[in-house]
Design a protein around this motif. Structure first.
Motif, short mmCIF file in Angstrom:
data_model
loop_
_atom_site.label_atom_id
_atom_site.label_comp_id
_atom_site.label_asym_id
_atom_site.label_seq_id
_atom_site.Cartn_x
_atom_site.Cartn_y
_atom_site.Cartn_z
N TYR A 18 29.34 -0.90 1.39
CA TYR A 18 29.45 -0.35 2.51
C TYR A 18 29.57 0.86 2.51
CZ TYR A 18 31.84 0.14 7.01
OH TYR A 18 32.35 -0.07 8.40
N GLN A 19 29.97 1.88 1.10
CA GLN A 19 30.15 2.95 0.38
C GLN A 19 28.74 3.33 0.37
OE1 GLN A 19 32.93 1.62 -2.37
NE2 GLN A 19 33.66 3.48 -1.83
N VAL A 20 27.50 3.01 0.27
CA VAL A 20 26.79 3.76 -0.18
C VAL A 20 24.99 3.25 1.10
CG1 VAL A 20 26.72 4.06 -2.98
CG2 VAL A 20 25.55 2.06 -1.82
N ILE A 158 34.35 -10.74 -7.02
CA ILE A 158 35.44 -10.11 -5.57
C ILE A 158 35.59 -8.97 -6.63
CG2 ILE A 158 37.42 -10.03 -4.67
CD1 ILE A 158 37.74 -13.30 -3.99
N ASN A 159 35.73 -8.21 -5.87
CA ASN A 159 36.15 -6.45 -6.33
C ASN A 159 37.28 -6.35 -6.51
OD1 ASN A 159 35.76 -3.88 -7.72
ND2 ASN A 159 36.03 -3.18 -5.88
N GLU A 160 37.97 -5.94 -7.52
CA GLU A 160 39.62 -5.37 -7.53
C GLU A 160 40.74 -6.50 -6.17
OE1 GLU A 160 40.02 -1.57 -6.78
OE2 GLU A 160 39.13 -0.86 -8.86
N LEU A 161 41.15 -7.39 -6.04
CA LEU A 161 41.93 -8.36 -5.76
C LEU A 161 43.27 -7.53 -4.75
CD1 LEU A 161 40.55 -9.98 -7.50
CD2 LEU A 161 41.28 -11.53 -6.47
N TYR A 297 39.07 1.08 -13.99
CA TYR A 297 40.11 1.81 -14.78
C TYR A 297 39.56 2.82 -14.18
CZ TYR A 297 43.63 4.62 -16.96
OH TYR A 297 44.40 5.25 -17.80
N TYR A 298 41.48 4.36 -13.09
CA TYR A 298 41.03 5.57 -12.98
C TYR A 298 42.03 6.29 -13.34
CZ TYR A 298 37.68 3.68 -9.75
OH TYR A 298 36.61 3.57 -9.21
N GLN A 299 43.32 5.04 -13.55
CA GLN A 299 45.35 5.52 -13.71
C GLN A 299 45.64 4.97 -14.39
OE1 GLN A 299 47.04 7.20 -10.91
NE2 GLN A 299 46.05 6.19 -9.57
N THR A 373 33.70 -1.50 -15.18
CA THR A 373 32.61 -1.51 -14.19
C THR A 373 33.20 -0.85 -13.33
OG1 THR A 373 34.90 -3.09 -13.89
CG2 THR A 373 32.19 -3.78 -14.39
N GLU A 374 34.46 0.22 -13.19
CA GLU A 374 34.75 1.23 -13.07
C GLU A 374 35.89 2.80 -13.44
OE1 GLU A 374 35.31 1.43 -8.81
OE2 GLU A 374 34.82 -0.66 -8.28
N ASN A 375 35.29 4.23 -13.33
CA ASN A 375 36.58 5.18 -13.83
C ASN A 375 35.49 6.31 -13.47
OD1 ASN A 375 35.92 6.54 -17.19
ND2 ASN A 375 38.25 5.89 -16.27
N SER A 429 34.28 7.44 0.64
CA SER A 429 35.79 6.45 -0.20
C SER A 429 36.13 5.92 1.17
CB SER A 429 36.18 7.77 -0.66
OG SER A 429 37.52 7.87 -1.12
N TRP A 430 36.58 5.07 1.11
CA TRP A 430 37.62 4.05 1.57
C TRP A 430 38.23 4.73 3.03
CZ3 TRP A 430 34.86 -0.63 2.66
CH2 TRP A 430 34.50 -0.87 1.24
N ALA A 431 39.36 5.55 2.33
CA ALA A 431 41.08 6.13 3.27
C ALA A 431 40.52 7.77 2.86
CB ALA A 431 41.76 5.49 2.18
N ASN A 432 39.40 7.61 2.15
CA ASN A 432 39.78 9.40 1.87
C ASN A 432 38.38 9.42 3.16
OD1 ASN A 432 41.81 9.01 -0.32
ND2 ASN A 432 40.37 8.05 -0.75
N GLY A 433 37.10 8.83 2.98
CA GLY A 433 36.46 10.01 3.67
C GLY A 433 34.88 10.10 2.75
N ASN A 435 34.54 13.60 1.31
CA ASN A 435 35.42 15.38 0.36
C ASN A 435 35.32 15.02 -0.82
OD1 ASN A 435 38.18 14.38 1.04
ND2 ASN A 435 38.26 16.56 1.19
N LYS A 436 36.10 13.02 -1.20
CA LYS A 436 36.54 12.84 -2.67
C LYS A 436 35.19 12.34 -3.20
CE LYS A 436 40.17 10.00 -4.96
NZ LYS A 436 40.86 9.35 -4.30
N ARG A 437 34.33 12.92 -4.07
CA ARG A 437 33.18 13.19 -4.20
C ARG A 437 33.30 12.12 -5.08
NH1 ARG A 437 28.76 15.32 -1.71
NH2 ARG A 437 29.36 16.48 -0.04
C1 BGP Z 1 37.97 1.42 -6.50
C2 BGP Z 1 37.28 0.80 -5.92
C3 BGP Z 1 35.92 1.84 -5.21
C4 BGP Z 1 36.03 3.25 -4.87
C5 BGP Z 1 37.17 3.59 -5.89
C6 BGP Z 1 37.36 5.12 -6.12
O1 BGP Z 1 39.41 1.24 -6.07
O2 BGP Z 1 36.52 -0.81 -6.02
O3 BGP Z 1 35.51 1.06 -3.98
O4 BGP Z 1 36.38 3.44 -3.59
O5 BGP Z 1 38.27 2.71 -6.11
O6 BGP Z 1 38.73 5.24 -5.19
P1 BGP Z 1 39.13 6.06 -3.98
O7 BGP Z 1 37.35 5.82 -2.82
O8 BGP Z 1 40.33 5.15 -2.73
O9 BGP Z 1 38.55 7.34 -4.81
#
Ligand code: BGP
Length: 467
Positions: A18-20, A158-161, A297-299, A373-375, A429-433, A435-437
């Protein structure tokens, strides 16, 4: 920067349907839980996103050119079953066969998720994951995909329950926008774990030639200071966002210690969790059958004890310092001096990745092989000119530090076999639109033209150390 990747390391870029894809209304696709919601909200549209639906050949070729040997994609459930169940939509089926073929032909192995935040609207309206009938529909959809897309050898259910459950029912920034609805949040986690476990058990019973797992985003929670109260707050919130899911996935049960922390949260918030007869057996059977674990892992977060009312502010605009989060009876998120943050208030803390990798491999040996799988780093990239590479040095720093943390954990025996940057190209980006690249490749959303960022060149240089 002295660093080399191990041979055969999986080095990829991540996307989500859905994001791309964009193309939300073509070729018989059904609506997801987002379409009407975003329209009413009026902030941004999921069309055309990165127009991956039409431009995937270009993105896959770019991936190969910049040294990536893998790509994460997800299947949009509503392209296959527009209403979540019923007769498959052949145009959707064909699209994914074509996409996978293109990936494979270009030496870019597809890692495919079945659900990435995009529940069909019809099922969402009937309770989404809170309705157990929807678990049956998910398993039917999974079975169809397993049997149809036999060219896919790497599956994630499933991604990120937790992100789904937390954003839907606690933080309120995903539909249906509940705030601190603790009962729904914990029940959704349990039900999604069941859906995952049933899909894994089914996949294994089919004896197909491939691997399967799921993806959790893990967010280490540290007490802001080492008082007993703050340490307890950290243990509680960790149980709610990490441990409950890790236990359910890899132990096949919620340990007594985990449940005592969860029950404390439920009691304080007048909430409850329903576990039905038979659920435990399903989780138990799946726990040893996951072939690998996808860790995002992001933060990390820092917390202090808190007994006041729950409340939060979500920073979905990149207005630094505008977010807050307090969870009654659990804790309050605070800033740790000296830890840098992004414009969206996400802590940049690579030590957290090292810590959580060590913890998972020690406490959850059933996780077996781990892939990050994401960072990646959300950043307001600036386009300069047609012929100038986009300078995203902060993103390179971010990735560099996190890859270093990963390699350190690996050198100490943690079985990490790959890294996917979030994200391959700039996307929605789901909740950011928009500008969050996050991308290695810049997307001009008006023209859909792709431009190279410095991070893509850096990524390629590291890929080249594998040979
Ligand atoms: C994860 C999601 C992604 C992605 C990413 C960045 O939680 O699996 O779909 O969007 O985070 O998050 P955001 O777009 O809210 O910055």
């Amino acid at each position: 920067r002295v660093k080399a990747l191990p041979k055969n390391f999986v080095w990829g870029g991540a996307t989500a349907a859905y994001q791309v894809e964009g193309a939300t209304k073509v070729d018989g696709k059904g609506k997801t839980m987002w379409d009407d919601y975003l329209k009413t909200q009026g902030r941004f549209s999921p069309d055309p996103a990165s127009d991956f639906y039409h431009r995937y050949p270009e993105d896959v070729k770019l991936s190969h050119k910049y040294g990536l040997n893998a790509i994460r994609v997800s299947i949009a459930w509503t392209r296959i079953f527009p209403n979540g169940y019923g007769e498959p939509n052949q145009a959707g089926v064909k699209y994914y066969h074509d996409l996978f073929k293109t990936c494979i032909e270009n030496g870019v192995t597809p890692y495919v998720s079945l659900h990435h935040f995009d529940s069909p609207k019809t099922l969402f309206d009937q309770g989404d994951w809170l309705n157990r009938k929807n678990i049956d529909y998910f398993v039917d959809y999974a079975e169809f995909c397993f049997k149809e897309f036999t060219e896919v050898k790497n599956w994630f259910t499933i991604n990120e329950l937790i992100s789904l459950s937390l954003s839907q029912y606690i933080a309120g920034n995903f539909p249906p926008n509940h705030h601190f609805d603790v009962t729904s949040a914990i029940q959704a986690q349990h039900n999604e774990l069941l859906a995952h476990a049933r899909a894994v058990n089914l996949y294994k019973s089919l004896h197909l030639d491939g691997r399967i797992g799921l993806i959790h985003v893990l967010q280490p929670i540290y007490p802001i200071t080492e008082t007993p109260e703050n340490k307890h707050a950290a243990a509680l919130y960790d149980a709610f966002i990490n441990r409950f899911l890790l236990d359910g996935t890899f132990l096949g049960k919620y340990s007594d210690e985990t449940m005592s922390l969860i029950n404390e949260i439920l009691d304080k918030n007048d909430a409850k969790l329903e576990i039905q007869d038979g659920d435990r057996a399903i989780l138990k059977q799946a726990a040893t059958q996951n072939d690998y674990f996808g860790m995002n892992y992001y933060q990390s977060q820092f917390i202090q004890a808190y007994d006041g009312p729950s409340g939060n502010k979500f920073n979905g605009t990149g207005d630094k310092g505008s977010s807050s989060f307090s969870f009654h009876g659990v804790g309050q998120i605070v800033q740790k001096p000296g830890v840098p943050t992004t414009d969206w208030d996400w802590n940049i803390y690579p030590e957290g990745l090292y810590d959580i990798l060590k913890r998972v491999s020690k406490e959850y040996p059933n996780s077996k092989t781990i892939y990050i799988t994401e960072n990646g780093l959300g950043y307001k990239d600036k386009f300069v000119s047609e012929d100038q590479v986009i300078d995203d040095e902060p993103r390179i720093d971010y990735i560099d530090q996190h890859v270093a943390a990963l390699l350190k954990a690996r050198s100490e025996g943690v079985n990490v076999q790959g890294y996917f940057v979030w994200s391959l190209q700039d996307q929605f980006s789901w909740a950011n639109g928009y500008n969050k690249r996050y991308g290695l490749f810049y997307v001009d959303f008006d023209t859909q033209k792709r431009y190279i960022k410095k991070s893509a060149e850096w990524f390629k240089a590291l890929a080249d150390t594998m040979k």
